[in-house]
Design an enzyme around this catalytic site. Structure first.
Site, PDB file in Angstrom:
ATOM      1  N   ASP A 186     -51.913 -13.497  40.988  1.00 38.45           N
ATOM      2  CA  ASP A 186     -52.859 -13.663  39.877  1.00 38.45           C
ATOM      3  C   ASP A 186     -52.832 -15.135  39.442  1.00 38.45           C
ATOM      4  O   ASP A 186     -52.151 -15.504  38.486  1.00 38.45           O
ATOM      5  CB  ASP A 186     -52.431 -12.733  38.739  1.00 38.45           C
ATOM      6  CG  ASP A 186     -53.408 -12.765  37.589  1.00 38.45           C
ATOM      7  OD1 ASP A 186     -54.556 -13.174  37.798  1.00 38.45           O
ATOM      8  OD2 ASP A 186     -53.011 -12.372  36.470  1.00 38.45           O
ATOM      9  N   ASP A 205     -55.613  -5.863  34.623  1.00 32.67           N
ATOM     10  CA  ASP A 205     -54.289  -6.442  34.811  1.00 32.67           C
ATOM     11  C   ASP A 205     -53.389  -6.001  33.659  1.00 32.67           C
ATOM     12  O   ASP A 205     -53.755  -6.124  32.489  1.00 32.67           O
ATOM     13  CB  ASP A 205     -54.382  -7.970  34.852  1.00 32.67           C
ATOM     14  CG  ASP A 205     -53.148  -8.584  35.496  1.00 32.67           C
ATOM     15  OD1 ASP A 205     -52.500  -7.905  36.304  1.00 32.67           O
ATOM     16  OD2 ASP A 205     -52.841  -9.747  35.191  1.00 32.67           O
ATOM     17  N   LYS A 254     -57.938 -17.406  34.336  1.00 29.11           N
ATOM     18  CA  LYS A 254     -57.558 -16.402  35.323  1.00 29.11           C
ATOM     19  C   LYS A 254     -58.664 -16.131  36.339  1.00 29.11           C
ATOM     20  O   LYS A 254     -58.373 -15.822  37.495  1.00 29.11           O
ATOM     21  CB  LYS A 254     -57.257 -15.077  34.601  1.00 29.11           C
ATOM     22  CG  LYS A 254     -56.097 -15.145  33.634  1.00 29.11           C
ATOM     23  CD  LYS A 254     -54.785 -15.007  34.369  1.00 29.11           C
ATOM     24  CE  LYS A 254     -53.621 -14.868  33.399  1.00 29.11           C
ATOM     25  NZ  LYS A 254     -52.385 -14.593  34.133  1.00 29.11           N
ATOM     26  N   HIS A 274     -40.705 -10.671  31.934  1.00 27.20           N
ATOM     27  CA  HIS A 274     -41.782 -11.654  31.836  1.00 27.20           C
ATOM     28  C   HIS A 274     -42.283 -11.777  30.394  1.00 27.20           C
ATOM     29  O   HIS A 274     -42.432 -12.883  29.864  1.00 27.20           O
ATOM     30  CB  HIS A 274     -42.930 -11.258  32.767  1.00 27.20           C
ATOM     31  CG  HIS A 274     -44.161 -12.100  32.629  1.00 27.20           C
ATOM     32  ND1 HIS A 274     -44.180 -13.444  32.966  1.00 27.20           N
ATOM     33  CD2 HIS A 274     -45.405 -11.815  32.168  1.00 27.20           C
ATOM     34  CE1 HIS A 274     -45.387 -13.938  32.725  1.00 27.20           C
ATOM     35  NE2 HIS A 274     -46.144 -12.976  32.251  1.00 27.20           N
ATOM     36  N   GLN A 330     -55.591 -21.665  29.706  1.00 29.94           N
ATOM     37  CA  GLN A 330     -55.230 -20.408  29.040  1.00 29.94           C
ATOM     38  C   GLN A 330     -54.803 -20.619  27.595  1.00 29.94           C
ATOM     39  O   GLN A 330     -55.230 -19.905  26.688  1.00 29.94           O
ATOM     40  CB  GLN A 330     -54.093 -19.738  29.833  1.00 29.94           C
ATOM     41  CG  GLN A 330     -53.686 -18.352  29.334  1.00 29.94           C
ATOM     42  CD  GLN A 330     -52.666 -17.676  30.266  1.00 29.94           C
ATOM     43  OE1 GLN A 330     -52.383 -18.172  31.358  1.00 29.94           O
ATOM     44  NE2 GLN A 330     -52.117 -16.551  29.837  1.00 29.94           N
ATOM     45  N   THR A 384     -47.091 -10.013  35.894  1.00 25.33           N
ATOM     46  CA  THR A 384     -46.052 -10.795  36.564  1.00 25.33           C
ATOM     47  C   THR A 384     -44.740 -10.013  36.622  1.00 25.33           C
ATOM     48  O   THR A 384     -44.281  -9.504  35.604  1.00 25.33           O
ATOM     49  CB  THR A 384     -45.814 -12.110  35.786  1.00 25.33           C
ATOM     50  OG1 THR A 384     -47.073 -12.736  35.621  1.00 25.33           O
ATOM     51  CG2 THR A 384     -44.868 -13.029  36.523  1.00 25.33           C
TER      52      THR A 384
END
Lengths: 426, 426
Positions: B242, B135, B262, B142, B249, B358
């Site tokens: 996602d 990712d 995640k 973002h 987190q 994102t």
């Protein structure tokens, strides 16, 4: 079901060197290419490799529920999916077949010719197709050393470390078996005191002494694995060199963790030693310094007394052992790691691999990386031959070994040996 | 070889709704289970699913070098391994077979019955077996929003961000297709102002609006992929949610990155739209703010104008679109991501998946996560029905859609729709 394969008094009719890592009590599993260019699953006793695919075709596993082609595969994944009961039946049966008191196979010279190989007749492959690989960070000595060097000696451990078996995802595609050389990686680095990164070869290539465990299918999406069941899903362990490029790592790792600093190569030893074979070597782990959440609390001995060492062998020179450590130093054990990994419902499958993180011990000669052994390069490590090292140099070979020993039985992992080549040129 | 499949003037004899995401110019690839319980690779025109396995068996791909069973598989990995030339031949041929001027298949009612399915006769599966999933974090909007919220508005971007397409490894085992529900994860969280974490359900479950590209076999261990070749190794794209648990987190991610926050689920749309089909929608990407290292510099248009939206649908209520964004906002493009990923020699294989990160745009209604849309929960997002949301609530369904449009041709991705269930109970 008793693990009769572990009987310490058993002798074998296979000629076995003294002090071998692979006595008849070990019976590890691996995948190899034979002299006839056939890929098969096998085991090893002493310096003899045994073709389990052929042994099965010849009927030696009769009575054990196995599909016909279970060992005629290029990975152990399907066999591992068969579950712990089957692994145990197969290991027990192999012990019987090669028991000194059993001459059924021994006297059948035709069968022996088909089934047995010397080590120079085979080529070891990756034992599993790794679906997902996770690396933990579970040695308190290693985390403390790194925190002391890069943050604050008085607050070396980050606030979450004593509560979480910290881990992160790694790259499966660059996991390679012992013997495959690795090129020095290139990448972005930031020179101290500058603001613009430069591109070039990593100058700080390092090993990390780790062990890794291989899982079976454990759970479905959404379902946590309770800690008391975790070991049911662990097939076995390998030695693991988590190659690292410290300069690339330093520049890239904030905020999402290490990436190119790690994924250029991760080397493993090719024989998976089963958790069953390690049963006699259980020991208590370190006492928790802070209370752990209930899902991480366990009963019984979940650590294993596995002696580990790392040697560096420069080109055309003798090797020098630079580190002696032990798997028992791990603050977080495998059961805790697996329970944590799945507490959110993350699915774990057959062939997944989970690394321990660098296994440093409490003394400076037990640190599991050059970063720690040379203390960021401030104290070069003297080799018996080939000068000294701050980090790994081109054409050095890094060799890791591991074994358990108790009551006259030694169960070993063989080695993971990897040569560092200069940067790749087309 | 020209991409004749993209001919904007082509009509098809398949009945196709106006404004469909899947006109004859799209021809995406997916895997589905048919009414006869057969798994096959297929494509879609309008609301008709087409069994490519059957089409191949009936001889419609004659002259194209394909193995007999290439489409009779439960994943696209082997077909993707065949390479870009083959994908293009197959897509061009499918366009010819279903061209309004070609009635070879159309008039063969027997064949049509075998090959064509309505959507309610099939069940979409994961299109590929994802070996490795990476990712990225490539939207400057973002990264700036997150940096502004959690660090320093004046130094929102970290020092490496403008130099590196920052990325990290994710978990392949929890990638699921649209339609599979997800349980709210549990885990460790630290309440602000306390020192001891607590255990419980995540209270801050979020989506992340992303796209992901699927690769073919690209390189061997050690070999970088030059940026000018990168697109040769990209098969196509999917929509990607996602899923993220912000409270888990926050407590776990230092220093090795997000993990359990995640890996409980990552949802993708089931039809892979090929890079070939997106060819007409190329646009220039954002101009670099700082000079990029030569291995990341490129020529030509490497961004794609893909309109994206996210809707939230509460249980038994109408959906509300909460975000409208565009893939073209990405600061780092796919070619840069792939060149960066392999610059150290990391091998990329068929079926690997790489998420964009994102995709937030410049305006508040284009932010790609609830974290940003509700600004850490400070500004709840009003829904047309079902109240307001700071984050995602139990039994909400999150739906992402995407499409390109130009010269009267619309190429879409369908949707990725995922319901969030309450925590898992045995």
């Amino acid at each position: 079901m008793p693990i009769t394969a572990n009987n310490p008094n058993r002798k074998t009719w296979i000629d076995t060197p003294t002090n071998t890592d692979f006595p008849i009590q070990n019976i590890p599993f691996g995948v190899f290419l034979t002299r006839d260019d056939v890929i098969t699953i096998g085991t090893r006793i002493g310096d003899t490799a045994i073709d389990l695919g052929a042994l099965h075709q010849l009927g030696y596993f009769e009575g054990i529920p196995l599909t016909d082609d279970i060992f005629l595969q290029d990975s152990l994944n399907d066999f591992i999916s068969d579950g712990k009961k089957t692994w145990r039946l197969v290991r027990n049966r192999i012990a019987e077949i090669f028991d000194a008191k059993n001459n059924t196979l021994k006297k059948n010279k035709e069968h022996c010719k088909i089934v047995l190989f010397t080590l120079d007749e085979i080529e070891m492959q990756l034992p599993v197709t790794v679906g997902d690989y996770t690396d933990f960070y579970s040695s308190i000595e290693h985390a403390t050393n790194v925190g002391t060097m890069f943050r604050d000696p008085d607050n070396a451990l980050l606030p979450n470390w004593l509560h979480i078996p910290v881990g992160y995802h790694g790259r499966s595609s660059s996991i390679i078996p012992s013997g495959i050389p690795v090129h020095r990686p290139q990448g972005q680095k930031l020179i101290n005191g500058t603001e613009k990164p430069i591109f070039g070869p990593s100058r700080l290539v390092d090993f990390e002494l780790e062990m890794a465990f291989i899982t079976t299918d454990a759970n479905l999406l959404g379902e946590p694995i309770p800690i008391e069941e975790a070991e049911d899903y662990i097939f076995g362990l390998v030695l693991f060199n988590d190659w690292s490029a410290r300069d690339i790592q330093k520049w890239e790792y904030v905020p999402l963790g290490p990436f190119l600093a790690k994924n250029f190569a991760s080397s493993i030893s090719p024989w998976i030693v089963t958790l069953d074979a390690l049963e006699p070597y259980r020991v208590a782990g370190p006492k928790p310094i802070k209370e752990q959440l209930p899902y991480l609390q366990y009963e019984g001995d979940k650590s294993f007394d596995i002696h580990l060492e790392v040697a560096i062998q420069p080109e055309k020179a003798k090797e020098t052992v630079v580190c002696r450590s032990n798997f028992k130093h791990m603050y977080w054990n495998m059961s805790q790691q697996l329970a944590h990994h799945t507490i959110n419902g993350c699915p774990v499958n057959s062939g997944d691999m989970m690394g321990s993180g660098t296994i440093s011990g409490p003394t400076p000669d037990s640190f599991g990386s050059m970063l720690e052994l040379s203390w960021r390069g401030e104290k070069p490590v003297q080799l018996d031959e080939g000068g000294s090292r701050k980090f790994i140099e081109d054409n050095d070979t890094v060799i890791m070994r591991g074994h358990c020993e108790k009551d006259g039985v030694r169960i070993g992992f063989g080695e993971v040996s990897t040569k560092l080549l200069p940067i790749f040129k087309k």
